[in-house]
Design a protein around this motif. Structure first.
Motif, PDB file in Angstrom:
ATOM      1  N   ARG A   1     -51.873 -30.527 -10.833  1.00 37.33           N
ATOM      2  CA  ARG A   1     -50.990 -31.211 -11.793  1.00 37.33           C
ATOM      3  C   ARG A   1     -49.605 -30.570 -11.804  1.00 37.33           C
ATOM      4  N   ILE A   2     -49.587 -29.225 -11.761  1.00 35.92           N
ATOM      5  CA  ILE A   2     -48.307 -28.516 -11.734  1.00 35.92           C
ATOM      6  C   ILE A   2     -47.551 -28.827 -10.449  1.00 35.92           C
TER       7      ILE A   2
ATOM      8  N   LEU B   1     -43.873 -30.243  -9.952  1.00 38.12           N
ATOM      9  CA  LEU B   1     -42.892 -29.422  -9.239  1.00 38.12           C
ATOM     10  C   LEU B   1     -42.230 -30.209  -8.116  1.00 38.12           C
ATOM     11  N   ALA B   2     -42.994 -31.029  -7.437  1.00 40.87           N
ATOM     12  CA  ALA B   2     -42.431 -31.824  -6.342  1.00 40.87           C
ATOM     13  C   ALA B   2     -41.314 -32.727  -6.863  1.00 40.87           C
ATOM     14  N   ASP B   3     -41.528 -33.317  -8.030  1.00 45.43           N
ATOM     15  CA  ASP B   3     -40.489 -34.174  -8.624  1.00 45.43           C
ATOM     16  C   ASP B   3     -39.268 -33.359  -9.024  1.00 45.43           C
ATOM     17  N   PHE B   4     -39.503 -32.189  -9.654  1.00 40.90           N
ATOM     18  CA  PHE B   4     -38.393 -31.329 -10.068  1.00 40.90           C
ATOM     19  C   PHE B   4     -37.560 -30.890  -8.860  1.00 40.90           C
ATOM     20  N   LEU B   5     -38.257 -30.466  -7.800  1.00 48.64           N
ATOM     21  CA  LEU B   5     -37.566 -29.944  -6.618  1.00 48.64           C
ATOM     22  C   LEU B   5     -36.799 -31.042  -5.887  1.00 48.64           C
ATOM     23  N   ALA B   6     -37.359 -32.243  -5.854  1.00 48.94           N
ATOM     24  CA  ALA B   6     -36.649 -33.361  -5.226  1.00 48.94           C
ATOM     25  C   ALA B   6     -35.355 -33.660  -5.982  1.00 48.94           C
ATOM     26  N   ALA B   7     -35.436 -33.626  -7.314  1.00 47.66           N
ATOM     27  CA  ALA B   7     -34.231 -33.863  -8.123  1.00 47.66           C
ATOM     28  C   ALA B   7     -33.213 -32.741  -7.935  1.00 47.66           C
TER      29      ALA B   7
ATOM     30  N   ALA C   1     -39.995 -21.667  -1.151  1.00 51.23           N
ATOM     31  CA  ALA C   1     -40.366 -20.570  -2.059  1.00 51.23           C
ATOM     32  C   ALA C   1     -41.302 -21.052  -3.149  1.00 51.23           C
ATOM     33  N   ALA C   2     -41.099 -22.269  -3.635  1.00 51.89           N
ATOM     34  CA  ALA C   2     -41.938 -22.804  -4.709  1.00 51.89           C
ATOM     35  C   ALA C   2     -43.349 -23.117  -4.236  1.00 51.89           C
ATOM     36  N   ALA C   3     -43.561 -23.181  -2.936  1.00 45.76           N
ATOM     37  CA  ALA C   3     -44.888 -23.506  -2.417  1.00 45.76           C
ATOM     38  C   ALA C   3     -45.863 -22.351  -2.557  1.00 45.76           C
ATOM     39  N   HIS C   4     -45.345 -21.115  -2.799  1.00 46.71           N
ATOM     40  CA  HIS C   4     -46.203 -19.940  -2.897  1.00 46.71           C
ATOM     41  C   HIS C   4     -46.518 -19.611  -4.353  1.00 46.71           C
ATOM     42  N   GLY C   5     -47.499 -18.772  -4.549  1.00 43.24           N
ATOM     43  CA  GLY C   5     -47.828 -18.293  -5.878  1.00 43.24           C
ATOM     44  C   GLY C   5     -48.996 -19.030  -6.513  1.00 43.24           C
TER      45      GLY C   5
END
Length: 278
Positions: free
Chosen positions: A13-14, A18-24, A46-50
């Motif tokens: 879900r996160i 995140l995909a929408d946030f990063l695209a924007a 970078a957001a793909a990790h963690g």
């Protein structure tokens, strides 16, 4: 919605949000300047990790005070992971930190390739006398061997991090140098490690091989900048990270270390000014 905690479902879900946030965010960066496209790519990488821990803390903090599970709560929690991604992209985490996941920073993504191309154009032509040596380094507490080759002028030809210093490792290293240089040397100088003799006999038997510890000071001295950098970074975290960093460091470091003992003070200042304006 279900009150059961499902880490995998929560992460999915996160990640969707995140995909929408990063695209924007990528769209906004490109509106500012098309040249910021590498920064947008690094942010997404970078957001793909963690493990999405920041988002989870935010989510469960609100749940603990009685807020029900909802899409709005998830939209509020998801951006918290971008704090970690931004720290990676904008170099708030030190190089070599395991939290970086070997990700590049924004300034490297923007200017690294252009700077590397400039250094490559200025790099002197390698000599025909190769000095090969190996030194041990600690990576995550495990002893590894860093193989290094330099020419007669001290220019680094190649490096290789391996767990052994046997004949197989020596042959792989020598083959790697030959492939990169697209030729063989006139003379190969090594210490008395027998692995070099085996690699020399199998890969380039026509080349003169001088095996003597006293003749190999050029290669041994080339390890000193690596030792200083290793101490400054408090060691390396993985073989891949060490190989990646030292390969780049070996090409960049000599650019800022001209042969000071052959220059006057005025010549050295002028040379450093030219090198810093590359």
């Amino acid at each position: 919605m279900s009150e059961r905690w499902g880490p995998a479902d929560f992460k999915d879900r996160i990640d969707t949000l995140l995909a929408d946030f990063l695209a924007a965010e990528a769209e906004q960066l490109l509106v500012i300047d098309d040249a910021l496209h590498p920064v947008a790519e690094q942010l997404q990488s970078a957001a793909a990790h963690g493990k999405r821990l920041r988002a989870a803390f935010c989510y469960w903090g609100w749940r603990a005070v009685g807020q029900p599970d909802s899409d709005a709560l998830m939209r509020a929690a998801a951006p918290m992971h971008l704090v970690h991604a931004a720290a990676i992209v904008h170099d708030d985490l030190i190089d070599g930190s395991p939290l970086r996941h070997d990700q590049l920073t924004a300034h490297i993504a923007l200017f690294g390739q252009a700077y590397a191309d400039g250094l490559r154009r200025r790099r002197p032509r390698p000599g025909d006398k190769w000095h090969l040596d190996e030194v041990f380094i600690k990576i995550s507490g495990v002893r590894q061997y860093l193989w290094r080759a330099v020419d007669q002028d001290g220019n680094v030809l190649d490096i290789l991090a391996r767990s052994r210093r046997d004949a197989k490792a020596a042959k792989r290293f020598l083959a790697k140098i030959m492939k990169k240089q697209q030729r063989v040397s006139r003379v190969m100088v090594t210490d008395k490690l027998r692995s070099y003799g085996t690699a020399h006999w199998e890969l380039m038997p026509s080349v003169e091989h001088r095996s003597h510890k006293g003749l190999n000071n050029q290669a041994e001295n080339s390890h000193q900048p690596t030792r200083r950098r290793e101490r400054a970074m408090t060691g390396f975290r993985s073989v891949g990270a060490a190989q990646w960093f030292l390969a780049a460091f070996s090409g960049i470091s000599p650019h800022f270390r001209p042969r000071r003992h052959l220059m006057t003070a005025a010549e050295h200042r002028l040379e450093m000014t030219i090198r810093f304006t590359l």
